[in-house]
Motif scaffolding. Structure first.
Motif, short mmCIF file in Angstrom:
data_model
loop_
_atom_site.label_atom_id
_atom_site.label_comp_id
_atom_site.label_asym_id
_atom_site.label_seq_id
_atom_site.Cartn_x
_atom_site.Cartn_y
_atom_site.Cartn_z
N ILE A 65 -4.97 -0.38 -8.20
CA ILE A 65 -6.17 -1.21 -8.04
C ILE A 65 -5.86 -2.67 -8.35
N LEU A 66 -5.13 -2.92 -9.44
CA LEU A 66 -4.79 -4.30 -9.78
C LEU A 66 -3.87 -4.94 -8.75
N LEU A 67 -2.91 -4.17 -8.23
CA LEU A 67 -2.03 -4.72 -7.19
C LEU A 67 -2.82 -5.03 -5.92
N LEU A 68 -3.78 -4.20 -5.60
CA LEU A 68 -4.65 -4.45 -4.45
C LEU A 68 -5.44 -5.74 -4.65
N ILE A 69 -5.98 -5.93 -5.84
CA ILE A 69 -6.77 -7.13 -6.14
C ILE A 69 -5.90 -8.38 -6.12
N PHE A 70 -4.73 -8.33 -6.76
CA PHE A 70 -3.90 -9.52 -6.92
C PHE A 70 -3.07 -9.87 -5.70
N SER A 71 -2.58 -8.86 -4.97
CA SER A 71 -1.66 -9.19 -3.88
C SER A 71 -1.75 -8.21 -2.71
N GLY A 72 -2.87 -7.56 -2.58
CA GLY A 72 -3.00 -6.54 -1.55
C GLY A 72 -3.06 -7.10 -0.14
N TYR A 73 -2.54 -6.33 0.78
CA TYR A 73 -2.61 -6.65 2.21
C TYR A 73 -3.45 -5.54 2.83
N VAL A 74 -4.61 -5.90 3.35
CA VAL A 74 -5.56 -4.89 3.82
C VAL A 74 -5.90 -5.13 5.28
N VAL A 75 -5.73 -4.07 6.08
CA VAL A 75 -6.16 -4.11 7.48
C VAL A 75 -7.34 -3.17 7.71
N HIS A 76 -7.56 -2.25 6.78
CA HIS A 76 -8.65 -1.28 6.89
C HIS A 76 -8.89 -0.71 5.50
N PRO A 77 -10.13 -0.37 5.14
CA PRO A 77 -10.39 0.18 3.81
C PRO A 77 -9.60 1.46 3.50
N VAL A 78 -9.42 2.33 4.48
CA VAL A 78 -8.65 3.56 4.24
C VAL A 78 -7.18 3.22 3.99
N GLN A 79 -6.66 2.25 4.71
CA GLN A 79 -5.28 1.80 4.49
C GLN A 79 -5.12 1.24 3.08
N ALA A 80 -6.12 0.49 2.62
CA ALA A 80 -6.07 -0.07 1.27
C ALA A 80 -6.00 1.04 0.23
N ILE A 81 -6.78 2.08 0.42
CA ILE A 81 -6.77 3.21 -0.52
C ILE A 81 -5.43 3.93 -0.47
N LEU A 82 -4.92 4.19 0.74
CA LEU A 82 -3.64 4.89 0.87
C LEU A 82 -2.49 4.10 0.24
N ASP A 83 -2.43 2.80 0.50
CA ASP A 83 -1.29 1.99 0.07
C ASP A 83 -1.36 1.50 -1.37
N TYR A 84 -2.51 1.56 -1.99
CA TYR A 84 -2.62 1.04 -3.35
C TYR A 84 -3.07 2.10 -4.37
N PRO A 85 -4.37 2.35 -4.55
CA PRO A 85 -4.73 3.29 -5.62
C PRO A 85 -4.13 4.69 -5.45
N LEU A 86 -4.14 5.22 -4.24
CA LEU A 86 -3.61 6.57 -4.04
C LEU A 86 -2.10 6.60 -4.23
N ALA A 87 -1.40 5.70 -3.56
CA ALA A 87 0.07 5.70 -3.63
C ALA A 87 0.57 5.52 -5.06
N PHE A 88 0.00 4.58 -5.78
CA PHE A 88 0.47 4.33 -7.14
C PHE A 88 -0.08 5.37 -8.11
N GLY A 89 -1.29 5.86 -7.85
CA GLY A 89 -1.83 6.94 -8.67
C GLY A 89 -0.96 8.17 -8.62
N LEU A 90 -0.43 8.47 -7.44
CA LEU A 90 0.44 9.65 -7.28
C LEU A 90 1.70 9.56 -8.14
N LEU A 91 2.11 8.35 -8.50
CA LEU A 91 3.28 8.20 -9.36
C LEU A 91 3.06 8.86 -10.72
N GLY A 92 1.80 8.95 -11.12
CA GLY A 92 1.48 9.61 -12.38
C GLY A 92 1.78 11.10 -12.37
#
Length: 183
Positions: A65-92
C-alpha cells in the motif's frame, strides 16, 4: 504479558514495513517498464519468519500500500491491487515455514530459501497476471503475451529472491537473533 507481546509484534510490523519501503528505493537493477531488483523482500520475510504468517502478511500488505501511494504506476484499479498490496502481501506467506523448528543453521537457511521461493513465486504470479492482462501492448510483435510476461517478470523477481536468500542466509549465520524469535 499477551498485551506486551501484541505491542511488540505491532512495533516490529511498523519498523519492518518502514525498512521495506526504504529498501525498495535502493535499486540495484531497474527494468524498463517497471519492476526492479531491491532488498524489499528481506524485512517482510524476516518478520514472517520471526512472528508468523499473519504479521508477515500484514507487513507485506502495508508495504504494498505504501509503495502504491509513494511510487505506484497505475493503469487500472485491479492492476494496482495485483502489483502492490497483493503482490507484496503474498511475500508474508514465507511465514508458513517455521525456522525455529529446525536445529541446524544450514537447515534454517534451506527452509528460509523454501519460504522465499513460495512467497516470491506467488508474488511473481501476481505480477505475471498483471502483465498478461494490463501490459500486453509491451510484448514484442509476434511474441505471445504470456511468454513476454513470464520472461519479463522472472528477469527481476528471480534475482530478487536469490539476493534476499543470500542476505537472509548471512543474517541467519551471523545474527540469528534478527531473524529468529527469541524464546
Amino acid at each position: 504479558m499477551i498485551q506486551s507481546s501484541r505491542l511488540i509484534t505491532m512495533i516490529e510490523i511498523a519498523v519492518m514495513t518502514a525498512i521495506a519501503v526504504v529498501l525498495d528505493r535502493w535499486i540495484l537493477f531497474q527494468m524498463p517498464q517497471g519492476g526492479s531488483v531491491t532488498l524489499v523482500m528481506v524485512p517482510i520475510a524476516i518478520l514472517a519468519f520471526r512472528r508468523g504468517l499473519v504479521p508477515g502478511l500484514v507487513c507485506g500488505l502495508l508495504t504494498g500500500i505504501l509503495l502504491l501511494i509513494f511510487s505506484g504506476y497505475v493503469v487500472h484499479p485491479v492492476q494496482a491491487i495485483l502489483d502492490y498490496p497483493l503482490a507484496f502481501g503474498l511475500l508474508g506467506l514465507s511465514g508458513v515455514i517455521r525456522l525455529q523448528s529446525y536445529a541446524s543453521r544450514i537447515a534454517k537457511v534451506l527452509m528460509a530459501g523454501a519460504g522465499l521461493l513460495i512467497a516470491g513465486g506467488l508474488r511473481f504470479l501476481a505480477h505475471y497476471l498483471s502483465g498478461i492482462i494490463f501490459f500486453a501492448s509491451y510484448a514484442p510483435e509476434g511474441q505471445p503475451v504470456y511468454l513476454y510476461s513470464l520472461i519479463y517478470n522472472l528477469t527481476y523477481i528471480l534475482p530478487q529472491i536469490l539476493l534476499s536468500l543470500i542476505v537472509l542466509g548471512l543474517l541467519i549465520y551471523s545474527a540469528p537473533q534478527l531473524v529468529l524469535k527469541q524464546r
